[in-house]
Design a protein around this motif. Structure first.
Motif, PDB file in Angstrom:
ATOM      1  N   GLY A  10       1.061  -1.206   0.092  1.00  0.00           N
ATOM      2  CA  GLY A  10       0.048   0.031  -0.011  1.00  0.00           C
ATOM      3  C   GLY A  10       0.921   1.209  -0.145  1.00  0.00           C
ATOM      4  N   ALA A  11       2.200   1.096  -0.362  1.00  0.00           N
ATOM      5  CA  ALA A  11       3.299   2.238  -0.292  1.00  0.00           C
ATOM      6  C   ALA A  11       2.881   3.345  -1.267  1.00  0.00           C
ATOM      7  N   VAL A  12       3.271   4.560  -0.967  1.00  0.00           N
ATOM      8  CA  VAL A  12       3.214   5.765  -1.813  1.00  0.00           C
ATOM      9  C   VAL A  12       4.733   5.950  -2.040  1.00  0.00           C
ATOM     10  N   ILE A  13       5.071   5.774  -3.215  1.00  0.00           N
ATOM     11  CA  ILE A  13       6.549   5.532  -3.736  1.00  0.00           C
ATOM     12  C   ILE A  13       6.835   6.677  -4.544  1.00  0.00           C
ATOM     13  N   TYR A  14       7.814   7.403  -4.439  1.00  0.00           N
ATOM     14  CA  TYR A  14       8.204   8.816  -4.995  1.00  0.00           C
ATOM     15  C   TYR A  14       9.540   8.708  -5.729  1.00  0.00           C
ATOM     16  N   GLN A  15       9.358   8.874  -7.139  1.00  0.00           N
ATOM     17  CA  GLN A  15      10.549   8.367  -8.022  1.00  0.00           C
ATOM     18  C   GLN A  15      11.548   9.783  -7.887  1.00  0.00           C
ATOM     19  N   VAL A  16      12.435   9.679  -7.550  1.00  0.00           N
ATOM     20  CA  VAL A  16      13.649  10.720  -7.558  1.00  0.00           C
ATOM     21  C   VAL A  16      14.585  10.552  -9.179  1.00  0.00           C
ATOM     22  N   TYR A  17      14.338  11.453  -9.812  1.00  0.00           N
ATOM     23  CA  TYR A  17      15.253  11.339 -10.991  1.00  0.00           C
ATOM     24  C   TYR A  17      16.477  12.198 -10.550  1.00  0.00           C
ATOM     25  N   PRO A  18      17.823  11.625 -10.203  1.00  0.00           N
ATOM     26  CA  PRO A  18      18.652  12.507  -9.474  1.00  0.00           C
ATOM     27  C   PRO A  18      19.301  13.466 -10.093  1.00  0.00           C
ATOM     28  N   ARG A  19      19.468  13.354 -11.345  1.00  0.00           N
ATOM     29  CA  ARG A  19      19.972  14.480 -12.243  1.00  0.00           C
ATOM     30  C   ARG A  19      19.167  15.700 -12.252  1.00  0.00           C
ATOM     31  N   SER A  20      17.860  15.703 -12.022  1.00  0.00           N
ATOM     32  CA  SER A  20      16.828  16.790 -11.910  1.00  0.00           C
ATOM     33  C   SER A  20      16.162  17.037 -10.464  1.00  0.00           C
ATOM     34  N   PHE A  21      16.445  16.607  -9.567  1.00  0.00           N
ATOM     35  CA  PHE A  21      15.781  16.709  -8.372  1.00  0.00           C
ATOM     36  C   PHE A  21      16.280  18.024  -7.886  1.00  0.00           C
ATOM     37  N   ALA A  22      17.618  18.192  -7.110  1.00  0.00           N
ATOM     38  CA  ALA A  22      18.098  19.372  -6.709  1.00  0.00           C
ATOM     39  C   ALA A  22      19.626  19.091  -6.804  1.00  0.00           C
ATOM     40  N   ASP A  23      20.119  20.137  -6.910  1.00  0.00           N
ATOM     41  CA  ASP A  23      21.888  20.329  -7.177  1.00  0.00           C
ATOM     42  C   ASP A  23      22.374  21.185  -6.128  1.00  0.00           C
ATOM     43  N   GLY A  24      23.226  20.163  -5.283  1.00  0.00           N
ATOM     44  CA  GLY A  24      23.791  20.715  -3.969  1.00  0.00           C
ATOM     45  C   GLY A  24      25.230  21.718  -4.351  1.00  0.00           C
ATOM     46  N   ASN A  25      26.094  21.482  -5.503  1.00  0.00           N
ATOM     47  CA  ASN A  25      27.215  22.010  -5.574  1.00  0.00           C
ATOM     48  C   ASN A  25      27.207  22.918  -6.675  1.00  0.00           C
ATOM     49  N   GLY A  26      26.225  22.946  -7.120  1.00  0.00           N
ATOM     50  CA  GLY A  26      25.951  24.222  -8.192  1.00  0.00           C
ATOM     51  C   GLY A  26      26.409  23.903  -9.737  1.00  0.00           C
ATOM     52  N   ASP A  27      26.604  22.607  -9.996  1.00  0.00           N
ATOM     53  CA  ASP A  27      27.024  22.672 -11.376  1.00  0.00           C
ATOM     54  C   ASP A  27      26.133  22.264 -12.243  1.00  0.00           C
ATOM     55  N   GLY A  28      24.886  22.556 -12.061  1.00  0.00           N
ATOM     56  CA  GLY A  28      23.649  22.561 -13.036  1.00  0.00           C
ATOM     57  C   GLY A  28      23.014  21.154 -12.873  1.00  0.00           C
ATOM     58  N   ILE A  29      23.775  20.203 -12.384  1.00  0.00           N
ATOM     59  CA  ILE A  29      23.159  18.606 -12.347  1.00  0.00           C
ATOM     60  C   ILE A  29      22.849  18.367 -10.793  1.00  0.00           C
ATOM     61  N   GLY A  30      21.651  17.671 -10.743  1.00  0.00           N
ATOM     62  CA  GLY A  30      21.094  17.366  -9.507  1.00  0.00           C
ATOM     63  C   GLY A  30      22.101  16.233  -9.011  1.00  0.00           C
ATOM     64  N   ASP A  31      22.253  16.111  -7.374  1.00  0.00           N
ATOM     65  CA  ASP A  31      23.153  15.280  -6.793  1.00  0.00           C
ATOM     66  C   ASP A  31      22.528  14.691  -5.641  1.00  0.00           C
ATOM     67  N   LEU A  32      23.516  13.649  -4.879  1.00  0.00           N
ATOM     68  CA  LEU A  32      23.058  13.187  -3.669  1.00  0.00           C
ATOM     69  C   LEU A  32      23.050  14.456  -2.612  1.00  0.00           C
ATOM     70  N   ALA A  33      23.979  15.474  -2.613  1.00  0.00           N
ATOM     71  CA  ALA A  33      23.837  16.484  -1.663  1.00  0.00           C
ATOM     72  C   ALA A  33      22.636  17.172  -1.587  1.00  0.00           C
ATOM     73  N   GLY A  34      22.120  17.237  -2.710  1.00  0.00           N
ATOM     74  CA  GLY A  34      20.836  18.165  -2.989  1.00  0.00           C
ATOM     75  C   GLY A  34      19.503  17.362  -2.672  1.00  0.00           C
ATOM     76  N   ILE A  35      19.568  15.920  -2.586  1.00  0.00           N
ATOM     77  CA  ILE A  35      18.515  15.050  -2.233  1.00  0.00           C
ATOM     78  C   ILE A  35      18.533  15.099  -0.836  1.00  0.00           C
ATOM     79  N   ARG A  36      19.923  15.091  -0.082  1.00  0.00           N
ATOM     80  CA  ARG A  36      19.882  14.783   1.088  1.00  0.00           C
ATOM     81  C   ARG A  36      19.334  16.124   1.724  1.00  0.00           C
ATOM     82  N   ALA A  37      19.587  17.148   1.275  1.00  0.00           N
ATOM     83  CA  ALA A  37      18.990  18.499   1.556  1.00  0.00           C
ATOM     84  C   ALA A  37      17.574  18.688   1.565  1.00  0.00           C
TER      85      ALA A  37
END
Ligand code: NOJ
Ligand code: CA
Length: 533
Positions: A10-37
């Motif tokens: 019965g779960a609701v599962i959210y798909q993260v597309y890492p390139r496009s979720f959130a960019d932590g280091n400012g290179d214009g590409i989403g990354d794990l730092a962005g997801i964690r934040a």
């Protein structure tokens, strides 16, 4: 984190597309730092689990679905330590983590393929063949790549290798025991790191008929089930409920169900629902067919409206033809985004009320539409390039998310970032940011937040049963947990007809996708009802 057994049912599962979720280091590409934040966005939204599209080292010929090393993280996304931290931080917040495994193929930069090119015994791990014709300069068979063009590419010594997708994605030979052993080891690598589930890419394709001619040679070969039986044994050997989720595109529902037998995969994406037009009869047929296909094997259904491969449903539902098919994708088909948005709101309530689990593709909770005017020179998808530019490609549903502010990058990258987002965001997304929608009771984001809050509190929702209620033509009405339906029951009503209809007798309107018209449910509107009075 909830430890409930069978949580995926019965779960609701959210798909993260890492390139496009959130960019932590400012290179214009989403990354794990962005997801964690941004994990708290997912907590506030109220999802149970996150599925991350591939994060492995990759030349990115197919946005990471060309994997060069299945046991590490691409530097553009971060490090393995950061992935482990992300898993731990998600778990602390009660969110499970599902990763994406790609068994059908790897990257041409994978060490095995490089060794194969060098003429090593690794050639046996792929599909190498001599060409046809006196000089062997014709491909071994006429097989076409799913991305367009031939499925064969010739290498320096004259042989050809098979790639169902891009040439940078050589297909593994699953008849070889080393391939089988390697993937079981890869599963263990990630299950040891605490992931709660595996999404299996192109799950019906890995096993091939060695004739390698025609789509039957690679689609849903009977031998594929052995792979998943052994993967199930691996998953079951771990504590907790680790779940296997198949990406199984098959027109035949019975063949689809075979993947969900008790000793195989736990669930699979419901692409029939994703492809279904905005039409009462078609949707009802799809719901019935889905439930009756799952029933014999006791598997839970899933409900999916969008993902990183298909046209965002705000756009799809705004079109005259609101169905989805890869073959039907073209440039320049008009879409009424206002209408699509109204329907997408109603579709969210339908999806989240049906029995089983539901998927939310990042940005659908913001009501994002398909970006159809990405300049050609910025498009990256091999489907665009390899189709000779007849297929618009999948970049339009992969545009980086808007978080805050009034102009791009809309908080996707940190302030003062050196690089622009890897695909341009429409300036009109200023009204679609998380910031702009938070606290606005009429926003898509608040609709999703409310719906997920109710879904968590309502025992009748998620896994379980449903029964259709009598309803006028063009209206879908159903109750959950049929035996309780007469008392404190829960019902969902969706008006797909051309005129407002009276709501069925009810005690309370729990939630509606749009304004009600007194006691009437307007066109393209859905409501969740408490049935007691
Ligand atoms: C399905 C994935 O969802 C898609 O994005 C990818 O291009 C193909 N499989 C090939 O891996
Ligand atoms: Ca980045």
């Amino acid at each position: 984190m909830s430890t409930a057994a069978n949580w995926w049912r019965g779960a609701v599962i959210y798909q993260v597309y890492p390139r496009s979720f959130a960019d932590g280091n400012g290179d214009g590409i989403g990354d794990l730092a962005g997801i964690r934040a941004r994990l708290d966005h997912l907590v506030e939204l109220g999802v149970d689990a996150v599925w991350l599209s591939p994060w492995y080292p990759s030349p990115m010929a197919d946005a990471g679905y060309d994997v060069a090393d299945f046991r590490d993280i691409d530097p553009v996304f971060g490090t393995l330590d950061e992935a482990e931290a992300l898993i731990a931080e998600a778990h602390e917040r009660g969110i499970r983590i599902i990763i994406d495994i790609v068994p059908n193929h790897c990257s041409s930069a994978h060490p095995w393929f490089e060794a194969a090119l060098a003429g090593g015994p690794e050639r046996e791990l792929f599909w190498f063949r001599p060409g046809r014709g006196p000089n062997g300069d014709q491909p071994p068979t006429d097989l076409r790549s799913i991305f367009g063009g031939s499925a064969w590419t010739r290498v320096a010594d004259g042989e050809w290798y098979l790639h169902l997708f891009a040439p940078e994605q050589p297909d593994f030979n699953w008849a070889h025991p080393r391939v089988r052993a390697e993937f079981e080891d890869i599963l263990r690598f990630w299950l040891d790191r605490g992931v709660d589930g595996i999404r299996i890419d192109s799950a019906a394709l890995p096993v091939k008929d060695p004739a390698l001619d025609g789509i039957e040679a690679y689609t849903d070969q009977d031998g594929v089930h052995d792979i998943y039986r052994s993967w199930r044994r691996v998953a079951d050997s771990y504590p907790g409920d680790r779940v296997l989720i198949g990406e199984v595109w098959l027109p035949d529902r019975e063949r689809f169900t075979n993947y969900l037998r008790a000793d195989e995969l736990h669930t699979a994406f419901n692409f029939d629902f994703l492809c279904c037009p905005w039409d009462a009869a078609a949707l009802r047929e799809c719901v019935d067919a889905t439930l009756s296909a799952h029933a014999p094997v006791g598997a839970a259904a899933t409900w999916v409206l969008s993902n990183h491969d298909v046209t965002r449903h705000v756009t799809r539902y705004g079109r005259v033809d609101s169905s989805f098919s890869f073959a039907g994708k073209r440039e320049g088909v008009a879409a009424d985004l206002q209408l699509g948005g109204v329907r997408a709101r109603a579709a969210a309530l339908l999806t989240l009320a049906l029995p089983g689990s539901a998927y939310v593709y990042q940005g659908e909770e913001l009501g994002l539409w398909e970006v159809e005017d990405i300049p050609y020179e910025l498009r990256q998808d091999p489907m665009w390039h390899r189709s000779g530019h007849t297929d618009p490609g999948r970049d339009g549903c992969r545009v980086p998310l808007p978080w805050s502010g009034m102009e791009p990058p809309f908080g996707f990258s940190p302030a003062g970032a050196a690089a622009a987002p890897w695909l341009p965001q429409p300036p009109d997304w200023k009204d679609r940011t998380v910031q702009a929608q938070s606290g606005d009771p009429y926003s898509m984001l608040e609709l999703y937040r409310k719906a997920l809050r109710i879904r968590r509190a309502e025992p009748a929702l998620g896994d379980g049963r449903m029964v259709w209620l009598p309803a006028p033509d063009g209206v879908l009405a159903f109750a959950r947990e049929p035996e309780a339906a007469r008392e404190a029951g829960f019902a969902c009503v969706l008006n797909l007809s051309a005129a407002a209809v009276p709501l069925p007798a009810h005690g309370e309107v729990l939630l509606a996708s749009g304004p009600l018209d007194g006691a009437a449910l307007p066109v393209d509107t859905a409501a969740w009802l408490r049935l007691d009075s």
